[in-house]
Design a protein around this motif. Structure first.
Motif, PDB file in Angstrom:
ATOM      1  N   LYS A   1      10.136  -1.135 -23.807  1.00  0.00           N
ATOM      2  CA  LYS A   1      11.201  -1.626 -24.680  1.00  0.00           C
ATOM      3  C   LYS A   1      10.678  -1.778 -26.119  1.00  0.00           C
ATOM      4  CE  LYS A   1      14.546  -4.581 -22.807  1.00  0.00           C
ATOM      5  NZ  LYS A   1      14.790  -5.874 -22.215  1.00  0.00           N
ATOM      6  N   LYS A   2       9.482  -2.334 -26.242  1.00  0.00           N
ATOM      7  CA  LYS A   2       8.914  -2.547 -27.588  1.00  0.00           C
ATOM      8  C   LYS A   2       8.552  -1.218 -28.252  1.00  0.00           C
ATOM      9  CE  LYS A   2       7.069  -7.103 -26.457  1.00  0.00           C
ATOM     10  NZ  LYS A   2       5.852  -7.873 -26.198  1.00  0.00           N
ATOM     11  N   VAL A   3       8.098  -0.253 -27.469  1.00  0.00           N
ATOM     12  CA  VAL A   3       7.778   1.065 -28.036  1.00  0.00           C
ATOM     13  C   VAL A   3       9.076   1.712 -28.548  1.00  0.00           C
ATOM     14  CG1 VAL A   3       6.949   3.409 -27.505  1.00  0.00           C
ATOM     15  CG2 VAL A   3       5.700   1.417 -26.651  1.00  0.00           C
ATOM     16  N   TYR A   4      10.126   1.597 -27.756  1.00  0.00           N
ATOM     17  CA  TYR A   4      11.426   2.153 -28.154  1.00  0.00           C
ATOM     18  C   TYR A   4      11.916   1.511 -29.459  1.00  0.00           C
ATOM     19  CZ  TYR A   4      16.477   2.656 -28.277  1.00  0.00           C
ATOM     20  OH  TYR A   4      17.757   2.882 -28.704  1.00  0.00           O
ATOM     21  N   ARG A   5      11.863   0.189 -29.507  1.00  0.00           N
ATOM     22  CA  ARG A   5      12.326  -0.528 -30.710  1.00  0.00           C
ATOM     23  C   ARG A   5      11.491  -0.163 -31.935  1.00  0.00           C
ATOM     24  NH1 ARG A   5      15.073  -5.363 -31.008  1.00  0.00           N
ATOM     25  NH2 ARG A   5      13.478  -6.113 -32.442  1.00  0.00           N
ATOM     26  N   ALA A   6      10.188  -0.040 -31.718  1.00  0.00           N
ATOM     27  CA  ALA A   6       9.289   0.304 -32.824  1.00  0.00           C
ATOM     28  C   ALA A   6       9.653   1.677 -33.394  1.00  0.00           C
ATOM     29  CB  ALA A   6       7.844   0.285 -32.355  1.00  0.00           C
ATOM     30  N   LEU A   7       9.881   2.618 -32.501  1.00  0.00           N
ATOM     31  CA  LEU A   7      10.227   3.973 -32.955  1.00  0.00           C
ATOM     32  C   LEU A   7      11.584   4.009 -33.653  1.00  0.00           C
ATOM     33  CD1 LEU A   7       9.182   6.469 -30.164  1.00  0.00           C
ATOM     34  CD2 LEU A   7       8.851   6.785 -32.610  1.00  0.00           C
ATOM     35  N   LEU A   8      12.515   3.271 -33.089  1.00  0.00           N
ATOM     36  CA  LEU A   8      13.870   3.251 -33.636  1.00  0.00           C
ATOM     37  C   LEU A   8      13.883   2.627 -35.033  1.00  0.00           C
ATOM     38  CD1 LEU A   8      16.889   3.757 -32.781  1.00  0.00           C
ATOM     39  CD2 LEU A   8      16.960   1.332 -32.166  1.00  0.00           C
ATOM     40  N   LEU A   9      13.222   1.479 -35.177  1.00  0.00           N
ATOM     41  CA  LEU A   9      13.288   0.711 -36.430  1.00  0.00           C
ATOM     42  C   LEU A   9      12.147   1.034 -37.394  1.00  0.00           C
ATOM     43  CD1 LEU A   9      14.114  -2.750 -34.780  1.00  0.00           C
ATOM     44  CD2 LEU A   9      15.757  -1.125 -35.752  1.00  0.00           C
ATOM     45  N   GLU A  10      11.166   1.795 -36.885  1.00  0.00           N
ATOM     46  CA  GLU A  10       9.946   2.107 -37.645  1.00  0.00           C
ATOM     47  C   GLU A  10       9.245   0.839 -38.122  1.00  0.00           C
ATOM     48  OE1 GLU A  10      10.052   5.417 -40.313  1.00  0.00           O
ATOM     49  OE2 GLU A  10      11.574   6.443 -39.119  1.00  0.00           O
ATOM     50  N   LYS A  11       9.168  -0.113 -37.256  1.00  0.00           N
ATOM     51  CA  LYS A  11       8.411  -1.340 -37.469  1.00  0.00           C
ATOM     52  C   LYS A  11       8.146  -2.016 -36.123  1.00  0.00           C
ATOM     53  CE  LYS A  11      12.240  -4.387 -38.511  1.00  0.00           C
ATOM     54  NZ  LYS A  11      13.022  -5.130 -39.400  1.00  0.00           N
ATOM     55  N   PRO A  12       7.199  -2.920 -36.014  1.00  0.00           N
ATOM     56  CA  PRO A  12       6.332  -3.469 -37.055  1.00  0.00           C
ATOM     57  C   PRO A  12       5.252  -2.456 -37.498  1.00  0.00           C
ATOM     58  CG  PRO A  12       6.191  -4.761 -35.007  1.00  0.00           C
ATOM     59  CD  PRO A  12       6.929  -3.523 -34.700  1.00  0.00           C
ATOM     60  N   GLU A  13       5.100  -2.376 -38.817  1.00  0.00           N
ATOM     61  CA  GLU A  13       4.124  -1.448 -39.386  1.00  0.00           C
ATOM     62  C   GLU A  13       2.811  -2.183 -39.663  1.00  0.00           C
ATOM     63  OE1 GLU A  13       5.467   0.429 -43.004  1.00  0.00           O
ATOM     64  OE2 GLU A  13       3.646   1.636 -43.125  1.00  0.00           O
ATOM     65  N   VAL A  14       1.717  -1.483 -39.472  1.00  0.00           N
ATOM     66  CA  VAL A  14       0.406  -2.058 -39.807  1.00  0.00           C
ATOM     67  C   VAL A  14      -0.002  -1.501 -41.165  1.00  0.00           C
ATOM     68  CG1 VAL A  14      -2.041  -2.137 -39.151  1.00  0.00           C
ATOM     69  CG2 VAL A  14      -0.269  -2.375 -37.406  1.00  0.00           C
ATOM     70  N   VAL A  15      -0.206  -2.394 -42.111  1.00  0.00           N
ATOM     71  CA  VAL A  15      -0.614  -1.967 -43.451  1.00  0.00           C
ATOM     72  C   VAL A  15      -1.960  -2.596 -43.790  1.00  0.00           C
ATOM     73  CG1 VAL A  15       1.566  -1.352 -44.579  1.00  0.00           C
ATOM     74  CG2 VAL A  15       0.961  -3.735 -44.355  1.00  0.00           C
ATOM     75  N   VAL A  16      -2.760  -1.869 -44.534  1.00  0.00           N
ATOM     76  CA  VAL A  16      -4.056  -2.407 -44.949  1.00  0.00           C
ATOM     77  C   VAL A  16      -4.123  -2.260 -46.465  1.00  0.00           C
ATOM     78  CG1 VAL A  16      -6.564  -2.318 -44.612  1.00  0.00           C
ATOM     79  CG2 VAL A  16      -5.043  -1.515 -42.791  1.00  0.00           C
ATOM     80  N   GLU A  17      -4.386  -3.325 -47.124  1.00  0.00           N
ATOM     81  CA  GLU A  17      -4.438  -3.336 -48.593  1.00  0.00           C
ATOM     82  C   GLU A  17      -5.429  -2.253 -49.064  1.00  0.00           C
ATOM     83  OE1 GLU A  17      -5.652  -4.171 -52.332  1.00  0.00           O
ATOM     84  OE2 GLU A  17      -6.876  -5.349 -50.923  1.00  0.00           O
ATOM     85  N   ALA A  18      -5.031  -1.481 -50.099  1.00  0.00           N
ATOM     86  CA  ALA A  18      -5.758  -0.249 -50.460  1.00  0.00           C
ATOM     87  C   ALA A  18      -7.244  -0.470 -50.759  1.00  0.00           C
ATOM     88  CB  ALA A  18      -5.065   0.424 -51.638  1.00  0.00           C
ATOM     89  N   SER A  19      -7.574  -1.521 -51.515  1.00  0.00           N
ATOM     90  CA  SER A  19      -8.985  -1.676 -51.879  1.00  0.00           C
ATOM     91  C   SER A  19      -9.816  -2.122 -50.663  1.00  0.00           C
ATOM     92  CB  SER A  19      -9.145  -2.668 -53.038  1.00  0.00           C
ATOM     93  OG  SER A  19      -8.822  -3.954 -52.607  1.00  0.00           O
ATOM     94  N   LEU A  20      -9.183  -2.872 -49.770  1.00  0.00           N
ATOM     95  CA  LEU A  20      -9.870  -3.282 -48.532  1.00  0.00           C
ATOM     96  C   LEU A  20     -10.110  -2.040 -47.650  1.00  0.00           C
ATOM     97  CD1 LEU A  20     -10.678  -6.017 -47.207  1.00  0.00           C
ATOM     98  CD2 LEU A  20      -8.537  -5.915 -45.951  1.00  0.00           C
ATOM     99  N   ALA A  21      -9.074  -1.228 -47.533  1.00  0.00           N
ATOM    100  CA  ALA A  21      -9.176  -0.001 -46.725  1.00  0.00           C
ATOM    101  C   ALA A  21     -10.275   0.903 -47.274  1.00  0.00           C
ATOM    102  CB  ALA A  21      -7.839   0.723 -46.717  1.00  0.00           C
ATOM    103  N   GLU A  22     -10.311   1.013 -48.583  1.00  0.00           N
ATOM    104  CA  GLU A  22     -11.317   1.839 -49.257  1.00  0.00           C
ATOM    105  C   GLU A  22     -12.731   1.387 -48.874  1.00  0.00           C
ATOM    106  OE1 GLU A  22     -12.449   4.823 -51.529  1.00  0.00           O
ATOM    107  OE2 GLU A  22     -10.322   4.333 -51.307  1.00  0.00           O
ATOM    108  N   ARG A  23     -12.946   0.064 -48.889  1.00  0.00           N
ATOM    109  CA  ARG A  23     -14.280  -0.480 -48.589  1.00  0.00           C
ATOM    110  C   ARG A  23     -14.619  -0.348 -47.105  1.00  0.00           C
ATOM    111  NH1 ARG A  23     -13.530  -6.086 -50.391  1.00  0.00           N
ATOM    112  NH2 ARG A  23     -15.543  -6.515 -49.486  1.00  0.00           N
ATOM    113  N   ALA A  24     -13.603  -0.393 -46.247  1.00  0.00           N
ATOM    114  CA  ALA A  24     -13.867  -0.326 -44.796  1.00  0.00           C
ATOM    115  C   ALA A  24     -14.036   1.117 -44.315  1.00  0.00           C
ATOM    116  CB  ALA A  24     -12.711  -0.982 -44.040  1.00  0.00           C
ATOM    117  N   ARG A  25     -13.453   2.072 -45.068  1.00  0.00           N
ATOM    118  CA  ARG A  25     -13.346   3.452 -44.574  1.00  0.00           C
ATOM    119  C   ARG A  25     -14.701   4.115 -44.318  1.00  0.00           C
ATOM    120  NH1 ARG A  25      -9.830   5.298 -48.126  1.00  0.00           N
ATOM    121  NH2 ARG A  25      -8.110   4.522 -46.880  1.00  0.00           N
ATOM    122  N   GLU A  26     -15.650   3.931 -45.197  1.00  0.00           N
ATOM    123  CA  GLU A  26     -16.921   4.634 -45.053  1.00  0.00           C
ATOM    124  C   GLU A  26     -17.649   4.194 -43.770  1.00  0.00           C
ATOM    125  OE1 GLU A  26     -17.956   7.323 -46.163  1.00  0.00           O
ATOM    126  OE2 GLU A  26     -19.945   7.181 -45.250  1.00  0.00           O
ATOM    127  N   ALA A  27     -17.601   2.891 -43.484  1.00  0.00           N
ATOM    128  CA  ALA A  27     -18.259   2.387 -42.260  1.00  0.00           C
ATOM    129  C   ALA A  27     -17.592   2.985 -41.012  1.00  0.00           C
ATOM    130  CB  ALA A  27     -18.189   0.864 -42.217  1.00  0.00           C
TER     131      ALA A  27
END
Ligand code: 13P
Ligand code: SF4
Length: 302
Positions: free
Chosen positions: A268-294
């Motif tokens: 049910k939750k997978v269906y709702r997620a696909l239908l509504l396109e949420k909840p979305e996981v977002v990562v703040e750009a500068s944090l993502a940048e610092r985490a990406r190399e590791a």
């Protein structure tokens, strides 16, 4: 909606939205059966980076979806229930790791993938249970900071002979698998081999025949001579092991080894997620940048 109808609708939405469903080996059976790809943390990270899709529905826990988002910033990543978090990942915060670095100045940091983006941003290289030994061995340093899993750290330090400065985190599910469970199951199934995940306790690991990540268990099962295998990890792995190896018998070391966060995801939750396109996981750009190399370094280790 009944399950059959939900699966039909999910598949329809998936096509319409160019979405893929990734699921961890501990997910509920119906989610594993529905997913485009089922795997361990390392395999899922790789898949997220390479898969051609606009949308990833990540059926797992939050740090996994977050890792996928960091590796695939152009794709929209959905986690069908944002409360599906890993308690071990939440045992160490960025500030804790900064404090550890102050206590051990100049020491490199290896972080298990079961960490938040904030912790990964403070890390030199990430690892999963499938490649932790290789990652730590690859560093020339004799002393290394390792967070957050004390059990995995203990295992890695024994295998590599390195002096690890360890955070006191653990997986509550693996922590509850005790020597008595292994001994009891061995008595019941004397012919069986015992396989354990390296998140298990240091008093459990010496009692087992093989120490493997969930993905390694899946790969090794068809090659193994053993007809019966006792598995010391979260019980969700049994579904694939049994499905892909019908001629073998698999027993859980502890039937109650269930990660309730993994089981928060349902059709049910997978269906709702696909239908509504949420909840979305977002990562703040500068944090993502610092985490990406590791994370990128982790993905390169087989
Ligand atoms: P792997 O799937 O990488 O073996 O890790 C298990 C785990 O901790 C997932 O929560
Ligand atoms: Fe975290 Fe353990 Fe659940 Fe994996 S099984 S998500 S390590 S609590």
């Amino acid at each position: 909606m009944k399950n059959d109808k939900l699966v039909e609708e999910i598949n329809r939405l998936k096509k319409e939205k160019r979405a893929v469903i990734l699921a961890h080996n501990y997910q509920p059976e119906e989610i594993q059966d529905l997913a485009d790809f089922v795997g361990d943390s390392l395999e899922l990270s790789r898949k997220a980076a390479e898969v051609e899709a606009d949308l990833i529905v990540f059926c797992g826990v939050h740090f996994m979806a977050e890792t996928a988002k960091i590796l695939a910033p152009g794709k929209k990543v959905l986690l069908p229930d944002l409360r599906a978090r890993c308690p071990m990942a939440d045992m160490v915060r960025g500030a804790d790791l900064r404090w550890m670095k102050e206590q051990h100045p100049g020491k490199k940091v290896v972080a298990y993938v079961n960490t938040t983006a904030e912790v990964k941003a403070e890390t030199d290289v990430c690892c999963t249970s499938a490649n932790a030994v290789k990652v730590v061995s690859s560093l020339p340093d004799a002393e290394i900071i390792f967070v957050p899993d004390r059990n995995l750290a203990h295992y890695v330090s024994q295998k590599t002979g390195k002096n690890l400065h360890i955070w006191d985190g653990y997986c509550p599910i693996h922590e509850e698998i005790r020597p008595k469970h292994i001994q009891r199951m061995k008595q019941r199934h004397p012919e069986a081999e015992v396989w354990a995940h390296p998140e298990c306790r240091p008093d459990v690991l010496p009692l087992v025949d093989r120490i493997l990540s969930t993905g390694q268990m899946i790969k090794e099962a068809p090659k193994s001579q053993a007809r019966e295998i006792i598995v010391a990890t979260e019980v969700g792995i049994l579904h694939r092991l049994r499905k892909e190896n019908p001629e073998k018998k698999f027993y859980p070391a502890r039937e109650k080894a269930i990660c309730k966060n993994m089981k928060r995801i349902n059709l049910k939750k997978v269906y709702r997620a696909l239908l509504l396109e949420k909840p979305e996981v977002v990562v703040e750009a500068s944090l993502a940048e610092r985490a990406r190399e590791a994370i990128n370094q982790m993905v390169r280790f087989v």
